[in-house]
Design a protein around this motif. Structure first.
Motif, PDB file in Angstrom:
ATOM      1  N   MET A   1       0.825  -1.212   0.000  1.00  0.00           N
ATOM      2  CA  MET A   1       0.000   0.000   0.000  1.00  0.00           C
ATOM      3  C   MET A   1       0.858   1.261   0.000  1.00  0.00           C
ATOM      4  N   GLN A   2       0.710   2.089  -1.020  1.00  0.00           N
ATOM      5  CA  GLN A   2       1.389   3.385  -1.060  1.00  0.00           C
ATOM      6  C   GLN A   2       0.398   4.455  -0.607  1.00  0.00           C
ATOM      7  N   PRO A   3       0.881   5.508   0.033  1.00  0.00           N
ATOM      8  CA  PRO A   3      -0.034   6.582   0.419  1.00  0.00           C
ATOM      9  C   PRO A   3      -0.686   7.179  -0.829  1.00  0.00           C
ATOM     10  N   PRO A   4      -2.013   7.318  -0.826  1.00  0.00           N
ATOM     11  CA  PRO A   4      -2.658   7.915  -1.994  1.00  0.00           C
ATOM     12  C   PRO A   4      -2.267   9.381  -2.142  1.00  0.00           C
ATOM     13  N   GLY A   5      -2.202   9.856  -3.373  1.00  0.00           N
ATOM     14  CA  GLY A   5      -1.948  11.271  -3.604  1.00  0.00           C
ATOM     15  C   GLY A   5      -3.219  12.067  -3.358  1.00  0.00           C
ATOM     16  N   VAL A   6      -3.132  13.109  -2.585  1.00  0.00           N
ATOM     17  CA  VAL A   6      -4.301  13.961  -2.319  1.00  0.00           C
ATOM     18  C   VAL A   6      -3.996  15.356  -2.864  1.00  0.00           C
ATOM     19  N   THR A   7      -4.765  15.775  -3.848  1.00  0.00           N
ATOM     20  CA  THR A   7      -4.562  17.053  -4.530  1.00  0.00           C
ATOM     21  C   THR A   7      -4.530  18.215  -3.543  1.00  0.00           C
TER      22      THR A   7
ATOM     23  N   LEU B   1      -1.648  10.793   7.056  1.00  0.00           N
ATOM     24  CA  LEU B   1      -1.987  12.151   7.465  1.00  0.00           C
ATOM     25  C   LEU B   1      -1.459  13.154   6.445  1.00  0.00           C
ATOM     26  N   TYR B   2      -2.297  14.130   6.113  1.00  0.00           N
ATOM     27  CA  TYR B   2      -1.959  15.157   5.120  1.00  0.00           C
ATOM     28  C   TYR B   2      -2.245  16.536   5.684  1.00  0.00           C
ATOM     29  N   ALA B   3      -1.392  17.494   5.343  1.00  0.00           N
ATOM     30  CA  ALA B   3      -1.655  18.901   5.654  1.00  0.00           C
ATOM     31  C   ALA B   3      -2.388  19.478   4.458  1.00  0.00           C
TER      32      ALA B   3
ATOM     33  N   SER C   1     -11.988  12.877  -4.552  1.00  0.00           N
ATOM     34  CA  SER C   1     -11.814  12.986  -6.012  1.00  0.00           C
ATOM     35  C   SER C   1     -10.422  12.533  -6.426  1.00  0.00           C
ATOM     36  N   ALA C   2      -9.408  12.854  -5.624  1.00  0.00           N
ATOM     37  CA  ALA C   2      -8.028  12.476  -5.937  1.00  0.00           C
ATOM     38  C   ALA C   2      -7.833  10.969  -5.884  1.00  0.00           C
ATOM     39  N   ILE C   3      -8.518  10.315  -4.949  1.00  0.00           N
ATOM     40  CA  ILE C   3      -8.308   8.882  -4.717  1.00  0.00           C
ATOM     41  C   ILE C   3      -9.137   8.026  -5.676  1.00  0.00           C
ATOM     42  N   GLN C   4     -10.347   8.443  -5.971  1.00  0.00           N
ATOM     43  CA  GLN C   4     -11.245   7.630  -6.821  1.00  0.00           C
ATOM     44  C   GLN C   4     -10.693   7.428  -8.217  1.00  0.00           C
TER      45      GLN C   4
END
Length: 131
Positions: free
Chosen positions: A42-48, A69-71, A128-131
């Motif tokens: 599992m890689q961390p998903p990219g979140v726009t 966790l994302y800022a 939206s970034a993950i789907q």
């Protein structure tokens, strides 16, 4: 026990804001840490529009979970991935407000994902970034 989306959403919302066990913005390093803690490749998903800050591991109803966790400009967004297999009846996409946070469920990844965000706009960006 069948892992219900409701209980995972509640648990993820309660854990919101907990410090990462592994703090890093390096996707590869965080992915390796997650793999070593039961999440396979599992890689961390990219979140726009958000920056990776690290991860923490926990379990819910006997299943391994890793929260990335994302800022985000609006605050902290947390994406929890569950180890598979995905339970039957897990929703493909669902959102609601819980405890003052926007919480979403995605039928994505090995066992489904739950996202907790500071507001609905941040949740929409992450989903939206993950789907």
């Amino acid at each position: 026990a069948i892992l219900g989306a409701e209980s995972v959403m509640t648990a993820a919302e309660h854990g919101y804001g907990t410090a990462p066990a592994m703090a890093s913005s390096d996707t590869g390093a965080v992915g390796s840490w997650a793999a070593a803690h039961g999440m396979g490749e599992m890689q961390p998903p990219g979140v726009t529009g958000a920056t990776l800050m690290g991860a923490r591991g926990w379990s819910v109803e006997g299943r391994t979970a890793i929260t990335f966790l994302y800022a985000d400009p609006a605050g902290q967004t947390e994406v929890t991935a569950l180890a598979g297999p995905q339970p039957s009846g897990w929703p493909m996409s669902e959102t609601r407000m819980m405890g003052g946070h926007a919480v979403g469920v995605l039928g994505h990844g090995p066992g489904g994902m739950v996202i907790v965000a500071p507001d609905e706009a941040a949740l929409t960006r992450a989903m939206s970034a993950i789907q």
